[in-house]
Design an enzyme around this catalytic site. Sequence first.
Site, PDB file in Angstrom:
ATOM      1  N   SER A 161      26.639  51.904  47.700  1.00  0.00           N
ATOM      2  CA  SER A 161      27.732  52.101  48.652  1.00  0.00           C
ATOM      3  C   SER A 161      27.170  52.009  50.055  1.00  0.00           C
ATOM      4  O   SER A 161      26.026  52.400  50.304  1.00  0.00           O
ATOM      5  CB  SER A 161      28.350  53.471  48.421  1.00  0.00           C
ATOM      6  N   LYS A 199      25.470  56.405  45.410  1.00  0.00           N
ATOM      7  CA  LYS A 199      26.340  55.635  44.539  1.00  0.00           C
ATOM      8  C   LYS A 199      25.650  54.485  43.826  1.00  0.00           C
ATOM      9  O   LYS A 199      24.788  53.815  44.370  1.00  0.00           O
ATOM     10  CB  LYS A 199      27.508  55.071  45.350  1.00  0.00           C
ATOM     11  N   ASN A 205      48.732   7.138  37.530  1.00  0.00           N
ATOM     12  CA  ASN A 205      49.347   8.077  36.586  1.00  0.00           C
ATOM     13  C   ASN A 205      48.557   8.179  35.280  1.00  0.00           C
ATOM     14  O   ASN A 205      48.348   9.277  34.760  1.00  0.00           O
ATOM     15  CB  ASN A 205      50.797   7.653  36.282  1.00  0.00           C
ATOM     16  N   GLU A 210      33.570  45.445  37.142  1.00  0.00           N
ATOM     17  CA  GLU A 210      34.908  45.545  37.752  1.00  0.00           C
ATOM     18  C   GLU A 210      35.432  44.166  38.147  1.00  0.00           C
ATOM     19  O   GLU A 210      36.625  43.870  38.003  1.00  0.00           O
ATOM     20  CB  GLU A 210      34.865  46.451  38.981  1.00  0.00           C
ATOM     21  N   ASN A 262      27.527  51.596  41.655  1.00  0.00           N
ATOM     22  CA  ASN A 262      28.862  51.179  41.217  1.00  0.00           C
ATOM     23  C   ASN A 262      28.808  49.972  40.278  1.00  0.00           C
ATOM     24  O   ASN A 262      27.950  49.105  40.427  1.00  0.00           O
ATOM     25  CB  ASN A 262      29.731  50.841  42.442  1.00  0.00           C
ATOM     26  N   SER A 299      45.059  15.079  48.264  1.00  0.00           N
ATOM     27  CA  SER A 299      44.437  15.961  47.269  1.00  0.00           C
ATOM     28  C   SER A 299      42.926  15.779  47.226  1.00  0.00           C
ATOM     29  O   SER A 299      42.246  16.404  46.418  1.00  0.00           O
ATOM     30  CB  SER A 299      45.028  15.663  45.886  1.00  0.00           C
ATOM     31  N   TYR A 303      55.830  10.672  35.370  1.00  0.00           N
ATOM     32  CA  TYR A 303      54.970  11.270  36.394  1.00  0.00           C
ATOM     33  C   TYR A 303      55.821  11.754  37.557  1.00  0.00           C
ATOM     34  O   TYR A 303      56.763  11.066  37.977  1.00  0.00           O
ATOM     35  CB  TYR A 303      53.917  10.262  36.893  1.00  0.00           C
ATOM     36  N   LYS A 345      45.702  20.471  39.045  1.00  0.00           N
ATOM     37  CA  LYS A 345      44.243  20.487  39.070  1.00  0.00           C
ATOM     38  C   LYS A 345      43.630  21.779  39.599  1.00  0.00           C
ATOM     39  O   LYS A 345      42.649  22.287  39.048  1.00  0.00           O
ATOM     40  CB  LYS A 345      43.723  19.289  39.872  1.00  0.00           C
ATOM     41  N   HIS A 402      43.149  55.593  21.863  1.00  0.00           N
ATOM     42  CA  HIS A 402      43.744  56.128  23.104  1.00  0.00           C
ATOM     43  C   HIS A 402      42.655  56.634  24.058  1.00  0.00           C
ATOM     44  O   HIS A 402      42.896  57.567  24.836  1.00  0.00           O
ATOM     45  CB  HIS A 402      44.730  57.267  22.818  1.00  0.00           C
TER      46      HIS A 402
END
Length: 463
Positions: free
Chosen positions: A281, A287, A114, A294, A289, A27, A321, A329, A160
């Site tokens: 773009s 464009k 642990n 987003e 954007n 890890s 453990y 993690k 709405h």
Amino acid sequence: MTDGSSPLWAGRFSTPPAAEAHALGRSLHFDVRLATVDVDASIAHVRALQDAGLLDADEAATLEEALAAVGDDIAEGRFVFQAADEDIHSAIERGVTERLGDLGAKLHAGRSRNDLVVTDLRLWLLAAGRRIDGLVVALAEALIARAREHAGTVMPGTTHARFAQPITLGHHLLAHAWALSRDLERLSEWSVRTSTSALGAGATATSTLGLDPDMTAARLGMHRAFSNSIDAVSDRDFVQEFLAVAAICATHLSRLAADLVRWTDESLGWASLDEAYSTGSSMMPQKRNPDTAELARGKAARVAGDFVSLTALLQGLPLGYHRDLQEDKEPAFDAADTLEQVLPAMTGAISTIRFDVDAMRAACAAEGLYATDLAEALVRDGVPFREAHRRTGELLKRVDEESRSLADLTEEEWTEFGVVGGAERLDPDRSVASRTMPGGPSAENVRWQADALEATIAGRPTP
Ligand code: ARG
């Protein structure tokens, strides 16, 4: 092992781990981020060993210095990791032992990875929580500043996503800021529970060495030590809760982003993102954007995924453990990283977005926005609301059928309807100003809300 060194449990084993088992279990590439907190936790543990009479003052000081030096080496990229280093905890212990020999070998008395890993992760997340708190505050402050600027800027409010009633832009911006203030509250409440040290719990049943977990917790600046050693090494509530708080915050950011995308849509044209927060773009030269917004919207999906990953990992896992828990993690780091990326981008976008106040005002010419105000004018004269609603609906229908507008109605027609001076009520400024009750959209209320929010933020218990 590839480099021939023995793993931490070599005494009982005659065969080293298979290369692929070692690769699966390793890890280090992600938990290296725990290096600083691992050194802090290890130093606190050294002091506990000293208090228990297992190290003398010189030994403790020497160990502390070696731990700090290994920490510096890692921070500055000088530390040479080995293929056999399974995780950051074993790498740091190896580094100390290489420097100090037998003395280094005393470090791990009364502790296990642990209780160490869980204390490390708590410390790491608490620091991340403090950074995120600051970034949420910055975004909330940016929203408050823009809301003050636009306390009286009228725009159509929607339900709405259809025009509903006139509101002020300041009121709408502060709705987002109130949501963020709850994120701050959640972060701070989470941090109180998270500030618990597991050191002293050992692998699962504490130790016989007379360590004082409360003292260790205090040395780490944590509120308390564990009360149950099994719970201490098993508990990942603090990660799950952090991810829930993060997912809720990311959801708020996505909803703010969705409003920015909508407002900057050319069919509404109520706002434009600064060029610094827009993209062009590669093909279409015209464009502009809203990629920043987003992405803020899209990133919420991965933070929600982080919460789901951890929840799936924990559900059904017996106490104690399990190596499964090593999988806690990456989602935690990912959620923190994502928020630390999205929050400043949204703060920049909000601080620089240009609102087209004329376009917002022009949109308030839609007469349907005033229908509820007209019905309420009848209610104030004693007409039951259901009847007022029906009469107003019939008026709108008639005007529509006759291809007229409410503004064309004569004073006689208004009188017949039951509202004197009806035409003057088709006015966004008058409409928002007349909603004086607390929590409403009037400019006065927006300024009151901005003050209240600032006071809430300034007085918040920080995580
Ligand atoms: N790298 C491990 C983790 O993150 C540390 C704990 C290992 N403990 C063990 N008993 N193998 O969970």
